[in-house]
Design a protein around this motif. Structure first.
Motif, PDB file in Angstrom:
ATOM      1  N   GLU A 101       0.822  -1.212   0.000  1.00  0.00           N
ATOM      2  CA  GLU A 101       0.000   0.000   0.000  1.00  0.00           C
ATOM      3  C   GLU A 101       0.854   1.258   0.000  1.00  0.00           C
ATOM      4  O   GLU A 101       0.541   2.232  -0.706  1.00  0.00           O
ATOM      5  CB  GLU A 101      -0.936   0.003   1.200  1.00  0.00           C
ATOM      6  N   ARG A 105       0.755   4.221  -2.859  1.00  0.00           N
ATOM      7  CA  ARG A 105       0.482   5.619  -2.513  1.00  0.00           C
ATOM      8  C   ARG A 105       1.571   6.538  -3.049  1.00  0.00           C
ATOM      9  O   ARG A 105       1.272   7.634  -3.558  1.00  0.00           O
ATOM     10  CB  ARG A 105       0.328   5.777  -1.000  1.00  0.00           C
ATOM     11  N   ARG A 141      -8.198  -6.119  -2.657  1.00  0.00           N
ATOM     12  CA  ARG A 141      -8.247  -5.475  -3.970  1.00  0.00           C
ATOM     13  C   ARG A 141      -6.893  -5.573  -4.660  1.00  0.00           C
ATOM     14  O   ARG A 141      -5.866  -5.822  -4.036  1.00  0.00           O
ATOM     15  CB  ARG A 141      -8.683  -4.019  -3.826  1.00  0.00           C
ATOM     16  N   LEU A 146      -6.490  -0.110  -6.251  1.00  0.00           N
ATOM     17  CA  LEU A 146      -6.068   0.852  -5.238  1.00  0.00           C
ATOM     18  C   LEU A 146      -5.474   2.090  -5.889  1.00  0.00           C
ATOM     19  O   LEU A 146      -5.773   3.229  -5.481  1.00  0.00           O
ATOM     20  CB  LEU A 146      -5.055   0.209  -4.291  1.00  0.00           C
ATOM     21  N   SER A 149      -8.070   4.429  -7.190  1.00  0.00           N
ATOM     22  CA  SER A 149      -8.833   5.085  -6.114  1.00  0.00           C
ATOM     23  C   SER A 149      -8.062   6.264  -5.540  1.00  0.00           C
ATOM     24  O   SER A 149      -8.665   7.163  -4.935  1.00  0.00           O
ATOM     25  CB  SER A 149      -9.157   4.078  -5.011  1.00  0.00           C
TER      26      SER A 149
END
Length: 253
Positions: A101, A105, A141, A146, A149
């Motif tokens: 993650e 990001r 997911r 991700l 989003s």
């Protein structure tokens, strides 16, 4: 109305090295493609590249551009402006940029920053996937889900439908879920079993091209064959014939 039919010039990189990109563009125009998606300009300057595309009766549908370092952004955008192209696509970011993650990001932040510069020029930015964005799962997911989003809503998806299937997902569902945000589709065909497998002309492999066309809201369907067991120009011409004959895309008038 069906999407227009383009071809990613990366497919014909070896032919461009051998014969020159101008000869490749001329031949694609004779085949009947409506557009080309650039991946560099080879021996031509950007303005001459655009002129050659126009002379062949086509337009520049879009362009693959590597995510630039900050001090090179203006040069990249100037080159695209010189071709009259307003649709830029980052074609590749490595698997490490999607490993968890935090990495996703950071990737989203980099793309969003570039997008601000692109939008300031009145242009549009997209991201093109490979298989690892779908194969990498972050919770429930995919890394691709991700990423989108976290991206600004103005950043569109160029869905490489073949690589999505290699990544273990149903590309028709991906296209459906993205809706109009899937502004461009890469259409390729083959066994879709592993990344190194040779591809085929569109219509000769396992891909559900009819399902993809039915789900698509894209403005362009773009043939791209990373490698092929047959002559690449023959495969590109056969792909054009299949896509236009079946009504899955429209070539040049």
């Amino acid at each position: 109305m069906p999407a227009r039919l383009s071809v990613q010039l990366y497919s014909l990189r070896e032919e461009a090295k051998r014969d020159g990109i101008a000869a490749v563009i001329d031949r694609l125009g004779r085949i009947g493609y409506a557009g080309v998606e650039s991946a560099g300009f080879h021996e031509l300057r950007p303005e001459a590249f655009a002129q050659r595309v126009a002379a062949a009766g086509m337009v520049v549908s879009s362009a693959h551009v590597a995510l630039p370092e900050h001090d090179k952004t203006d040069r990249v955008l100037d080159q695209q402006a010189d071709t009259g192209n307003d649709t830029l696509v980052v074609p590749f970011l490595p698997p490490d940029d999607f490993q968890d993650e935090s990495a996703v990001r950071r990737t989203a932040d980099r793309l969003n920053e570039f997008n601000e510069s692109v939008r300031a020029r009145g242009a549009y930015l997209g991201y093109h996937n490979h298989w690892w964005e779908f194969a990498t799962r972050i919770g429930t997911r995919s890394a691709h889900d991700l990423l989108f989003s976290l991206l600004d809503q103005s950043v569109f998806a160029e869905v490489d439908t073949y690589w999505a299937r290699v990544g273990g997902v149903d590309p028709v569902r991906v296209v459906e879920s993205l809706g109009a945000r899937a502004r461009l589709l890469h259409i390729k065909d083959g066994p879709a079993d592993k990344p190194e497998s040779a591809m085929t002309a569109v219509g000769d492999g396992v891909m559900d091209i009819a399902g993809l066309a039915a789900a698509s809201h894209a403005t362009w369907h773009i043939v791209e064959l990373d490698r092929c067991a047959t002559d690449m120009f023959e495969a590109v011409a056969k792909s054009h014939g299949f896509m236009t004959r079946e009504g899955y895309a429209v070539g040049k008038p």
